[in-house]
Design a protein around this motif. Structure first.
Motif, mmCIF file in Angstrom:
data_model
loop_
_atom_site.group_PDB
_atom_site.id
_atom_site.type_symbol
_atom_site.label_atom_id
_atom_site.label_comp_id
_atom_site.label_asym_id
_atom_site.label_seq_id
_atom_site.Cartn_x
_atom_site.Cartn_y
_atom_site.Cartn_z
ATOM 1 N N SER A 95 61.669 32.863 59.014
ATOM 2 C CA SER A 95 62.589 31.913 59.652
ATOM 3 C C SER A 95 64.035 32.284 59.370
ATOM 4 O O SER A 95 64.904 32.176 60.242
ATOM 5 C CB SER A 95 62.319 30.497 59.130
ATOM 6 O OG SER A 95 60.999 30.098 59.410
ATOM 7 N N VAL A 148 66.555 35.456 63.174
ATOM 8 C CA VAL A 148 67.454 34.407 63.656
ATOM 9 C C VAL A 148 68.002 34.675 65.056
ATOM 10 O O VAL A 148 68.635 33.803 65.642
ATOM 11 C CB VAL A 148 68.637 34.224 62.676
ATOM 12 C CG1 VAL A 148 68.154 33.634 61.355
ATOM 13 C CG2 VAL A 148 69.328 35.569 62.429
ATOM 14 N N THR A 179 67.128 32.142 67.665
ATOM 15 C CA THR A 179 67.895 30.903 67.559
ATOM 16 C C THR A 179 69.208 31.034 68.304
ATOM 17 O O THR A 179 69.613 30.142 69.066
ATOM 18 C CB THR A 179 68.161 30.559 66.079
ATOM 19 O OG1 THR A 179 66.917 30.394 65.404
ATOM 20 C CG2 THR A 179 68.965 29.272 65.959
ATOM 21 N N SER A 192 59.469 22.118 66.082
ATOM 22 C CA SER A 192 59.633 23.453 65.528
ATOM 23 C C SER A 192 58.597 24.414 66.092
ATOM 24 O O SER A 192 57.566 24.012 66.631
ATOM 25 C CB SER A 192 59.509 23.413 64.006
ATOM 26 O OG SER A 192 58.210 22.986 63.638
ATOM 27 N N SER A 200 57.339 28.153 61.350
ATOM 28 C CA SER A 200 58.741 28.565 61.321
ATOM 29 C C SER A 200 59.648 27.354 61.187
ATOM 30 O O SER A 200 59.328 26.262 61.658
ATOM 31 C CB SER A 200 59.088 29.338 62.595
ATOM 32 O OG SER A 200 60.462 29.654 62.638
ATOM 33 N N ARG A 251 62.733 27.652 62.367
ATOM 34 C CA ARG A 251 63.758 27.895 63.375
ATOM 35 C C ARG A 251 63.855 26.750 64.377
ATOM 36 O O ARG A 251 62.853 26.144 64.739
ATOM 37 C CB ARG A 251 63.459 29.191 64.128
ATOM 38 C CG ARG A 251 63.673 30.451 63.330
ATOM 39 C CD ARG A 251 63.570 31.678 64.191
ATOM 40 N NE ARG A 251 62.494 31.626 65.163
ATOM 41 C CZ ARG A 251 61.830 32.702 65.579
ATOM 42 N NH1 ARG A 251 62.109 33.877 65.085
ATOM 43 N NH2 ARG A 251 60.875 32.587 66.486
ATOM 44 N N ASP A 269 75.439 28.684 63.969
ATOM 45 C CA ASP A 269 74.475 29.704 64.390
ATOM 46 C C ASP A 269 75.081 30.613 65.457
ATOM 47 O O ASP A 269 74.827 31.824 65.482
ATOM 48 C CB ASP A 269 73.211 29.037 64.924
ATOM 49 C CG ASP A 269 72.361 28.438 63.805
ATOM 50 O OD1 ASP A 269 72.664 28.690 62.625
ATOM 51 O OD2 ASP A 269 71.400 27.707 64.108
#
Length: 568
Positions: free
Chosen positions: A114, A118, A121, A274, A278, A280, A325
């Motif tokens: 996770s 990334v 994401t 989710s 994970s 994320r 992010d």
């Protein structure tokens, strides 16, 4: 909530049953299970653990470990007379150690995946890129300048006596921006002072509302009693109620209070589901949990399907996470921590959770945040973002050679050292083609003392005023005086002007001449470097020229200047 509790105890419960069946020592297994069961009950009810599968596996690792330790201590280590058989020890190993190791490996593996995987994401963020010159334009009399939330809180606290039985309550620190019946307002919840105050009060009597854009606005207490609140306890806690009713959804931050057009209060929380094994977040699949603050009913909506009265389905904490992010993970995990190519970070100068709520002219709300480089000590803005509070779409305006919000605040504060006033809530707007920091100036009591406009590219160009309009007009004149004007700006219009000079001033130190014409109070400015004969202008001269005039002020350098008297 019981469903979550059971899932967190699945592995230790199975270990207990297997040990009881194989060893015939049920009492031993049950007593060892009580400890983790009580701890899990406390943790589930009061701390509201994540309902994410990976988190549940991690919880099973933790509670099974506790179960195994208790089982071993009570019946092997602490009892010197106890001599267990090798078969029994093998069973203990299989029922305790093996599940603990398996849960740990799955949990740590999923957590690492996770954290390191990334890029998905980042890709899930709805985003578009634009130039700073295409950023929202500040329009005189049309762009709402919101009151600073700290000013709002100060005014609301002075009105706390309007709350019935005010000894039971306090004013929340959360100031919620939204449109109410088409007008920009702030909604400020009321909180319980404590557990016993909640028991005595039974319900919260209402909330405060205040016009968000009127400089002298006063808060109004609205009597709309509601039962569920973020400051309540046990099953009346708003976060716990959403947690109980939306079992399969995970939250992104605390709920925020919004009201519908009838004034009825609702708690709004951004939620998501989710991915498998994970942590994320998939920002493409965000939803909104809406809790009726009076009845406790909870409904889940997609961002496109949520009620129209909700202006911030994307809460401030969610917007802050999107910004972080977005700035960090464009090129993945390793680059975010080592190479740092294109890594930028939000400055965090927002009034709440690192973002500033902006009221747009079209009746929507956006979250503003500026970004700076990841290097320590830098005060240059790499760009800034606007996140639509209903859709979650991020628009990033790339900038270069611009001062960031930290630098803007520092510069503004220098002009108010004697008064000890402070700049607050910096927002970047496009004014006459110039990226400009617009700030509110507050005194030590958080009362508004004025407004400050600072050119983000050239800190020598600035203006201040007691109202947003007066500060804007002075700032536009400052742009003229420094040659920083874009003739294509909205509200500006070049026109041919002829007339007789009434008064004139030659400012040789700044290479400019300023004059008025008879019958007009507009002050025109001409650059004497462009027209050296402008140094010879005198009262009574007949002039003809083109100028850009906004609201009675010259905001553009004069072009095509002709002195008919001088020619004669």
């Amino acid at each position: 909530m019981l469903e979550v509790y059971y899932w967190y105890l699945l592995v230790p419960c199975l270990a207990m049953v297997v040990l009881g069946l194989t060893t015939k020592k049920w009492e031993r297994s049950i007593w060892s299970f009580i400890g983790p069961a009580l701890l899990a009950a406390f943790n589930t009810y009061f701390l509201l653990p994540s309902k994410n599968l990976l988190s549940i596996i991690g919880g099973n690792f933790f509670y099974t470990l506790i179960f195994g330790i208790i089982y071993w201590i009570i019946y092997t280590v602490s009892d010197d007379s106890y001599n267990d058989s090798d078969d029994h020890k093998a069973i203990i190993f299989l029922c305790s150690v093996v599940p603990v190791v398996l849960c740990f490996l799955i949990w740590i593996g999923g957590a690492l995946h996770s954290s390191m995987s990334v890029r998905p994401t980042y890709d899930s963020i709805s985003k578009e890129y634009s130039k700073s010159t295409e950023a929202p334009t500040f329009k005189r009399g049309e762009t709402p300048i919101a009151l600073s939330p700290v000013t709002v809180l100060n005014r609301v606290r002075k009105s706390a006596s309007d709350i019935p039985h005010s000894q039971y309550y306090s004013v929340s620190k959360n100031v919620q921006a939204q449109y109410y019946k088409g007008k920009p307002v702030y909604v400020i919840p009321i909180e319980y002072n404590g557990f016993f105050e909640m028991r005595n009060a039974k319900t919260i009597p209402g909330y405060f509302i205040i016009d968000a854009t009127k400089q002298n606005a006063t808060p109004k207490f609205v009597k709309q009693p509601y039962k569920y609140a973020t400051s309540a306890y046990f099953n009346r806690d708003a976060s716990r109620q959403i947690y109980r009713k939306a079992n399969s959804w995970l939250s992104l931050g605390a709920p925020q209070l919004e009201i519908n057009d009838n004034g009825k209060p609702y708690w709004v929380q951004t939620v998501y589901k989710s991915e498998f094994l994970s942590h994320r977040v998939n920002f493409e699949k965000l939803h909104v949990a809406v809790l009726d603050a009076q009845t406790g009913d909870v409904k889940i909506y997609s961002l496109k399907g949520m009620p129209k009265f909700i202006d911030e389905g994307i809460t401030t904490e969610t917007a802050d996470l999107i910004n972080r992010d977005f700035g960090k993970y464009k090129h993945g995990f390793w680059n975010a921590h080592f190479g740092k190519t294109d890594v930028i970070k939000p400055t965090g100068n927002g009034v709440e959770d690192g973002v500033t709520s902006i009221f747009n002219r079209d009746g929507s709300i956006s979250y503003f945040t500026d970004f700076t480089t990841d290097k320590t000590g830098s005060d240059s803005a790499m760009g800034y973002s606007m996140i639509n509070a209903r859709t979650g779409k991020l628009t990033y305006y790339k900038a270069s050679n611009l001062m960031d919000s930290d630098g803007a605040i520092h510069n503004a504060n220098q002009d108010y050292k004697a008064q000890q006033w402070k700049a607050n809530m910096p927002v970047l707007y496009n004014i006459n083609g110039n990226p400009t920091w617009v700030m509110t100036i507050l005194d030590s009591t958080h009362a508004i003392r004025g407004y400050y406009y600072l050119n983000a590219s050239d800190q020598s160009i600035y203006a201040q005023g007691t109202t947003p309009i007066s500060a804007l007009d002075d700032y536009r004149q400052a742009l003229v005086n420094n040659g920083g004007v874009n003739s294509n700006t909205a509200k500006a219009s070049f026109k041919r002007v002829t007339g007789v000079v009434d008064r004139v001033a030659i400012v040789s130190s700044k290479n400019k001449a300023m004059f008025t014409l008879k019958g007009s109070n507009t002050i025109y400015t001409v650059n004497t470097n462009d027209y050296d004969f402008a140094n010879l202008i005198r009262p009574g001269d007949q002039l003809s020229f083109k100028a850009s005039v906004i609201n009675g002020k010259s905001i553009g350098n004069i072009s095509s200047l002709e002195n008919k008297t001088l020619k004669n």
